[in-house]
Design a protein around this motif. Structure first.
Motif, PDB file in Angstrom:
ATOM      1  N   VAL A  29       0.835  -1.199   0.000  1.00 34.52           N
ATOM      2  CA  VAL A  29       0.000   0.000   0.000  1.00 34.52           C
ATOM      3  C   VAL A  29       0.870   1.249   0.000  1.00 34.52           C
ATOM      4  CG1 VAL A  29      -1.709   1.312   1.296  1.00 34.52           C
ATOM      5  CG2 VAL A  29      -1.946  -1.158   1.101  1.00 34.52           C
ATOM      6  N   LEU A  30       1.953   1.236   0.750  1.00 38.18           N
ATOM      7  CA  LEU A  30       2.884   2.366   0.726  1.00 38.18           C
ATOM      8  C   LEU A  30       3.470   2.542  -0.674  1.00 38.18           C
ATOM      9  CD1 LEU A  30       4.674   1.809   4.152  1.00 38.18           C
ATOM     10  CD2 LEU A  30       3.366   3.834   3.516  1.00 38.18           C
ATOM     11  N   SER A  31       3.741   1.433  -1.348  1.00 36.50           N
ATOM     12  CA  SER A  31       4.280   1.495  -2.705  1.00 36.50           C
ATOM     13  C   SER A  31       3.301   2.185  -3.656  1.00 36.50           C
ATOM     14  CB  SER A  31       4.603   0.091  -3.208  1.00 36.50           C
ATOM     15  OG  SER A  31       5.112   0.122  -4.526  1.00 36.50           O
ATOM     16  N   LEU A  32       2.009   1.934  -3.474  1.00 35.91           N
ATOM     17  CA  LEU A  32       0.995   2.581  -4.302  1.00 35.91           C
ATOM     18  C   LEU A  32       0.990   4.098  -4.104  1.00 35.91           C
ATOM     19  CD1 LEU A  32      -1.995   0.091  -3.893  1.00 35.91           C
ATOM     20  CD2 LEU A  32      -0.514   0.382  -5.899  1.00 35.91           C
ATOM     21  N   GLY A  34       3.722   5.719  -3.754  1.00 33.46           N
ATOM     22  CA  GLY A  34       5.011   6.190  -4.249  1.00 33.46           C
ATOM     23  C   GLY A  34       6.143   6.063  -3.246  1.00 33.46           C
ATOM     24  N   ILE A  35       5.919   5.327  -2.164  1.00 34.36           N
ATOM     25  CA  ILE A  35       6.930   5.177  -1.121  1.00 34.36           C
ATOM     26  C   ILE A  35       7.495   3.766  -1.153  1.00 34.36           C
ATOM     27  CG2 ILE A  35       7.386   5.213   1.361  1.00 34.36           C
ATOM     28  CD1 ILE A  35       5.096   7.174   1.674  1.00 34.36           C
ATOM     29  N   LEU A 285       2.177   8.873   5.269  1.00 35.82           N
ATOM     30  CA  LEU A 285       2.558   9.825   4.229  1.00 35.82           C
ATOM     31  C   LEU A 285       2.302  11.258   4.675  1.00 35.82           C
ATOM     32  CD1 LEU A 285       3.515  10.463   1.362  1.00 35.82           C
ATOM     33  CD2 LEU A 285       1.153  10.129   0.588  1.00 35.82           C
ATOM     34  N   SER A 286       1.165  11.500   5.305  1.00 38.26           N
ATOM     35  CA  SER A 286       0.844  12.861   5.746  1.00 38.26           C
ATOM     36  C   SER A 286       1.832  13.349   6.799  1.00 38.26           C
ATOM     37  CB  SER A 286      -0.585  12.924   6.287  1.00 38.26           C
ATOM     38  OG  SER A 286      -0.716  12.215   7.505  1.00 38.26           O
TER      39      SER A 286
END
Length: 294
Positions: A29-32, A34-35, A285-286
């Motif tokens: 999910v983090l990859s989605l 962009g991480i 992310l935030s």
């Protein structure tokens, strides 16, 4: 625009052998978003104390799904931003520390800490006091444990003495039994806010532990204002950015029994439909991009 996307990792225990897809899902999910945040065991990294804390860290932050607060502190000493922090993990992982930290903020079952054992002979007067304060059955828990496997029920003096003899050299607690029809409530909080709740039911009427790992099942329940307030108070008191808050109830309201810093979310996602992993990833992310202009 975000100037530079941070690099991360999802850290699991050195002895982790899989069996729960939560770490991989969170990484995906983090990859989605962009991480890049691959799943790593703590032994994939080499950190040590010499002249300060030394070791190479190939990431800026880590989602810490371990309970090893020593390694968490090593990472923080190297400047890694952890979700959750080492101190919050320490408070959540030690059940007696959890109860002490929560005492000013939420109701809890009456809980007695076992004296720390070094050497010598047992004082039977201690169990006399436990019996005076707590009526049978009495819940007995190791301070460090997971999945309900280190939680026991003493139904009389003989079983209480037997459990004490087994656990006397380990940190453990004695706790008031709250009858809730072999059920409890799990609330997930992210960033101190409750996002999902389920009622868990034990696998059989003879089992008082409702953990999913012991065969317990779950059903979605509403996040009422009262439930939300207690769960959020508990997670904030411990400084947890992600938490699973476990509760029982009586005629006066909810009581917090445990707070988990790396609560599994598979079952609660399934029964509630709340995308816990996605919500947590977006929260991360935030936090990492605060101050950036979208």
């Amino acid at each position: 625009m975000i100037s530079k996307m941070p690099k991360g990792a999802v850290i699991v225990n050195a002895f982790w052998r899989g069996g729960d897809a939560g770490a991989e899902k969170l990484s995906a999910v983090l990859s989605l978003l962009g991480i890049t945040a691959p799943v790593l065991k703590s032994t994939d990294l080499s950190l040590y104390v010499s002249e300060g804390v030394q070791g190479e860290i190939p990431f800026d932050f880590a989602v810490y799904l371990d309970k090893d607060d020593h390694f968490a502190r090593l990472l923080e000493a190297r400047g890694v931003r952890l979700f959750n922090s080492a101190e919050s993990i320490r408070l959540a992982d030690d059940k007696m520390l959890t109860h002490i930290a929560l005492a000013p903020y939420v109701r809890q079952p009456k809980t007695i800490s076992s004296p720390l054992f070094f050497a010598g002979e047992e004082d039977p007067a201690f169990l006399d006091r436990v019996e005076q304060e707590l009526s049978y059955p009495i819940v007995v828990k190791k301070c460090f444990g997971a999945f309900g496997k280190q939680v026991y029920l003493a139904k009389d003096r003989n079983s209480l003495v037997s459990l004490r003899s087994q656990l006397i050299k380990e940190p453990h607690i004695y706790q008031q039994f709250i009858p809730c029809d072999s059920s409890d409530i799990r609330v997930i909080t992210i960033g101190g806010k409750a996002v999902a709740a389920m009622k868990r039911k034990a696998a059989s009427p003879d089992e008082f532990r409702a953990n999913a790992e012991l065969g317990g099942t779950g059903e979605a329940i509403a996040l009422t204002p009262a439930l939300r307030t207690v769960a959020e108070s508990a997670s904030r008191a411990l400084g947890l950015e992600y938490a699973g808050v476990d509760l029982l109830w009586d005629e006066k309201g909810y009581l917090v029994t445990e707070v988990n810093s790396n609560a599994h979310y598979k079952l609660i996602e399934e029964v509630t439909g709340v995308p816990v992993a996605s919500l947590y990833a977006n929260y991360i992310l935030s936090e990492l991009t605060k101050g950036e202009n979208a």
